[in-house]
Design a protein around this motif. Structure first.
Motif, short mmCIF file in Angstrom:
data_model
loop_
_atom_site.label_atom_id
_atom_site.label_comp_id
_atom_site.label_asym_id
_atom_site.label_seq_id
_atom_site.Cartn_x
_atom_site.Cartn_y
_atom_site.Cartn_z
N ILE A 157 0.88 -1.16 0.00
CA ILE A 157 0.00 0.00 0.00
C ILE A 157 0.91 1.21 0.00
N GLU A 158 0.72 2.10 -0.96
CA GLU A 158 1.52 3.31 -1.03
C GLU A 158 0.59 4.52 -1.07
N THR A 159 0.90 5.51 -0.28
CA THR A 159 0.07 6.71 -0.24
C THR A 159 0.89 7.94 -0.59
N LEU A 160 0.21 8.93 -1.14
CA LEU A 160 0.80 10.24 -1.38
C LEU A 160 -0.24 11.26 -0.95
N HIS A 161 0.10 12.00 0.10
CA HIS A 161 -0.79 13.04 0.64
C HIS A 161 -0.24 14.38 0.19
N LEU A 162 -1.01 15.09 -0.63
CA LEU A 162 -0.58 16.37 -1.17
C LEU A 162 -0.91 17.48 -0.18
N GLU A 163 0.12 18.13 0.31
CA GLU A 163 0.00 19.21 1.28
C GLU A 163 0.64 20.47 0.74
N THR A 164 0.09 21.60 1.07
CA THR A 164 0.64 22.88 0.63
C THR A 164 2.07 23.08 1.12
N LEU A 165 2.35 22.68 2.35
CA LEU A 165 3.67 22.88 2.93
C LEU A 165 4.52 21.61 2.95
N GLY A 166 4.31 20.74 2.01
CA GLY A 166 5.13 19.53 1.93
C GLY A 166 4.30 18.27 1.79
N HIS A 167 4.49 17.58 0.69
CA HIS A 167 3.78 16.33 0.46
C HIS A 167 4.36 15.23 1.36
N ARG A 168 3.51 14.22 1.65
CA ARG A 168 3.96 13.08 2.45
C ARG A 168 3.65 11.79 1.70
N ARG A 169 4.66 10.96 1.61
CA ARG A 169 4.51 9.68 0.93
C ARG A 169 4.89 8.57 1.89
N ALA A 170 4.08 7.51 1.90
CA ALA A 170 4.34 6.38 2.78
C ALA A 170 4.18 5.07 2.02
N LEU A 171 4.95 4.08 2.43
CA LEU A 171 4.90 2.76 1.81
C LEU A 171 4.77 1.71 2.91
N PHE A 172 3.80 0.83 2.73
CA PHE A 172 3.54 -0.27 3.67
C PHE A 172 3.61 -1.57 2.88
N ARG A 173 4.34 -2.55 3.44
CA ARG A 173 4.50 -3.84 2.76
C ARG A 173 4.02 -4.98 3.66
N ALA A 174 3.30 -5.91 3.06
CA ALA A 174 2.83 -7.09 3.80
C ALA A 174 4.02 -7.86 4.35
N ALA A 175 5.08 -7.99 3.55
CA ALA A 175 6.26 -8.75 3.95
C ALA A 175 6.94 -8.15 5.18
N GLU A 176 6.64 -6.88 5.49
CA GLU A 176 7.23 -6.21 6.65
C GLU A 176 6.18 -5.98 7.74
N GLY A 177 5.11 -6.75 7.70
CA GLY A 177 4.07 -6.64 8.72
C GLY A 177 3.30 -5.33 8.68
N TRP A 178 3.28 -4.68 7.53
CA TRP A 178 2.54 -3.42 7.34
C TRP A 178 3.02 -2.30 8.25
N GLN A 179 4.27 -2.38 8.76
CA GLN A 179 4.75 -1.33 9.68
C GLN A 179 4.93 0.01 8.97
N GLY A 180 5.30 0.03 7.74
CA GLY A 180 5.39 1.26 6.96
C GLY A 180 6.68 2.03 7.11
N GLN A 181 6.91 2.88 6.12
CA GLN A 181 8.05 3.77 6.14
C GLN A 181 7.71 5.00 5.32
N TRP A 182 8.27 6.13 5.73
CA TRP A 182 8.11 7.35 4.94
C TRP A 182 9.06 7.28 3.75
N CYS A 183 8.63 7.86 2.64
CA CYS A 183 9.45 7.92 1.42
C CYS A 183 9.46 9.36 0.92
N ALA A 184 10.49 9.71 0.19
CA ALA A 184 10.52 11.04 -0.41
C ALA A 184 9.37 11.14 -1.41
N PRO A 185 8.63 12.26 -1.37
CA PRO A 185 7.50 12.38 -2.31
C PRO A 185 8.00 12.60 -3.71
#
Length: 185
Positions: A157-185
């Motif tokens: 599951i990958e998300t991209l949240h568009l924000e005026t003061l900085g976008h946020r991107r996150a990646l969650f993987r089943a193989a990693e127990g869905w813990q997630g990590q932030w990624c550069a947008p």
């Protein structure tokens, strides 16, 4: 008010809230995701209807006509993506999954639960994608044998949240127990 999309756990919770709502609410942004598959000529994308979402099982389900191109594409290459866009939250959700096609007795209860108008979407003549001279040349002919369920087992599951003061991107993987990590947008 705290922004749930400011944390990884809040972001993942927001994704599943969107998917669960999409499976039951016709007005929800996640109700009509874009399904992207690998076709003969390259990537293929089309709107579908999200019918079920299961967080514990990490899966989603879509109904389809077994004779449609998307079903054949998923049989050939079961890896595909779903894309959801929520304009109010300015949130893009990409789901990567491996799809299986369920048909026959496995989906009979779902077929029987469909109202008549919905059944008419599966089994018309001629088959989906067949050239016809005019729209009226397609005849609705509900057929349980044409009905199938595309069950996607989520791997990412990958998300991209568009924000005026900085976008946020996150990646969650089943193989990693869905813990997630932030990624550069």
């Amino acid at each position: 008010m705290t922004d749930p999309l400011a944390t990884l756990s809040g972001t993942l919770d927001a994704v599943w809230a969107q998917l669960l709502r999409g499976a039951s609410d016709r007005e929800a942004p996640a109700r009509h995701p874009v399904l992207a598959t690998a076709g003969r000529s390259g990537g293929e994308a089309r709107m579908v209807v999200l019918r079920s979402a299961d967080r514990e099982g990490a899966r989603v389900e879509i109904f389809a006509d077994r004779r449609s191109a998307k079903v054949g594409e998923l049989v050939t290459e079961p890896r595909a993506s779903l894309l959801v866009w929520d304009p109010a939250q300015r949130l893009q959700i990409r789901l990567r999954a491996r799809f299986e096609v369920l048909a026959g007795e496995a989906v009979t209860p779902l077929w029987q639960a469909l109202p008549g108008a919905a059944r008419a979407l599966y089994g018309g003549r001629p088959a989906p994608g067949t050239p016809i001279a005019a729209p009226g040349d397609h005849i609705a002919d509900p057929a349980a044998l044409a009905f199938c369920v595309l069950r996607g087992m989520l791997s990412e599951i990958e998300t991209l949240h568009l924000e005026t003061l900085g976008h946020r991107r996150a990646l969650f993987r089943a193989a990693e127990g869905w813990q997630g990590q932030w990624c550069a947008p």
